[in-house]
Write a protein that holds these residues in place. Sequence first.
Motif, PDB file in Angstrom:
ATOM      1  N   ALA A  96       0.841  -1.207   0.000  1.00  0.00           N
ATOM      2  CA  ALA A  96       0.000   0.000   0.000  1.00  0.00           C
ATOM      3  C   ALA A  96       0.875   1.255   0.000  1.00  0.00           C
ATOM      4  O   ALA A  96       1.700   1.448   0.897  1.00  0.00           O
ATOM      5  N   VAL A 118      -3.886   2.751   4.151  1.00  0.00           N
ATOM      6  CA  VAL A 118      -3.810   1.572   5.040  1.00  0.00           C
ATOM      7  C   VAL A 118      -5.069   1.494   5.902  1.00  0.00           C
ATOM      8  O   VAL A 118      -5.700   0.432   6.008  1.00  0.00           O
ATOM      9  N   ILE A 131      -0.719  -6.323   4.839  1.00  0.00           N
ATOM     10  CA  ILE A 131      -0.382  -5.028   4.212  1.00  0.00           C
ATOM     11  C   ILE A 131       1.091  -4.693   4.410  1.00  0.00           C
ATOM     12  O   ILE A 131       1.580  -4.609   5.544  1.00  0.00           O
ATOM     13  N   ALA A 161      -0.419  -1.578   9.121  1.00  0.00           N
ATOM     14  CA  ALA A 161       0.514  -2.320   8.260  1.00  0.00           C
ATOM     15  C   ALA A 161       1.133  -3.483   9.029  1.00  0.00           C
ATOM     16  O   ALA A 161       1.370  -3.393  10.235  1.00  0.00           O
TER      17      ALA A 161
END
Length: 276
Positions: A96, A118, A131, A161
């Motif tokens: 991302a 995110v 992620i 993340a």
Amino acid sequence: MSKPLFSFEFYPPQTPEGAEKLAAVRKQLAELHPEFFSVTFGAGGSTQERTMETIRQIKAEGYNATPHLSCVGSTRDNIRAMLLAYKDMGIKRIVALRGDLPSGMASIGEFQYANELVSFIRAQTGMHFHIEVAAYPEFHPQANSARDDMLNFKRKVAAGADSAITQYFYNADSYFYFVDKCRKLGVTVPIVPGIMPIVKFAQLARFSDTCGAEIPRWIRRTLESFGDDSDSIQEFGQDVVTALCERLLAGGAPGLHFYTLNQAAPSLAICRRLGL
Ligand code: FAD
């Protein structure tokens, strides 16, 4: 120590010939049993279809396919549609990014920074995706200060993340310092170094100027001295990058992510020398 994870990044090819060539590149790199193959995404959606198509092909070949997704110049509806399409395809990991607004594109869109993307991915798809986000050991060129950049990175991780991949660098100390600072700020996610094999000096110098990755003077001057002698450039490049990778892994890096520029040979040569 657990086994280091390796991954390879491609850009989406523009022509059927490029796609065929990339399929052959993947086949060669697949022999190293990487964790995943990732495919970049042109900010503003310029490669949206080609990125998706390449991801579809990688998935169909049975490999772990990881799309990059950049949010600048995009809308929530568009990002939501892509997330759902990837979920339907069975994709489990996403890189991302904010991206950089292509020249000529006026509107920044509905997302300003990657931390917003995110958060949006988590809000829309819960914990479905692993992620990855970008990290900058030599700091992002637009950051107000090194400290602000670290705090922005921390914010991005706090948004949800799971791990990070770095911009490439040739100075191992910058990576170790960055990871150490992150740990002191309470950021605990794995931070995997991004590795750029050295193949062509002019191209590397151009990339490095735009993305803020430093080519140390001794490397730059040595590469310059080779002129057009591409064998010498590659031999020296392999020595330098293999030594960098060895140092990173010995110092505790959790893996390596190779920017392949859609070529197998440079990354393969380094991986073989690393004994993979
Ligand atoms: P951000 O994390 O949003 O950071 C961008 C800048 O804004 C930084 O200077 C940061 O300090 C600052 N910032 C962040 N949050 C805030 C905030 N809340 N307030 C104020 N300032 C803030 N580009 C592509 O277009 N497509 C790709 O596929 C792609 N893949 C990449 C893969 C990797 C592993 C890496 C390292 C980079 C990749 N890039 C890609 C490049 C990337 O999009 C650019 O470096 C871009 O300029 C920044 O993206 P980011 O996600 O790091 O942005």
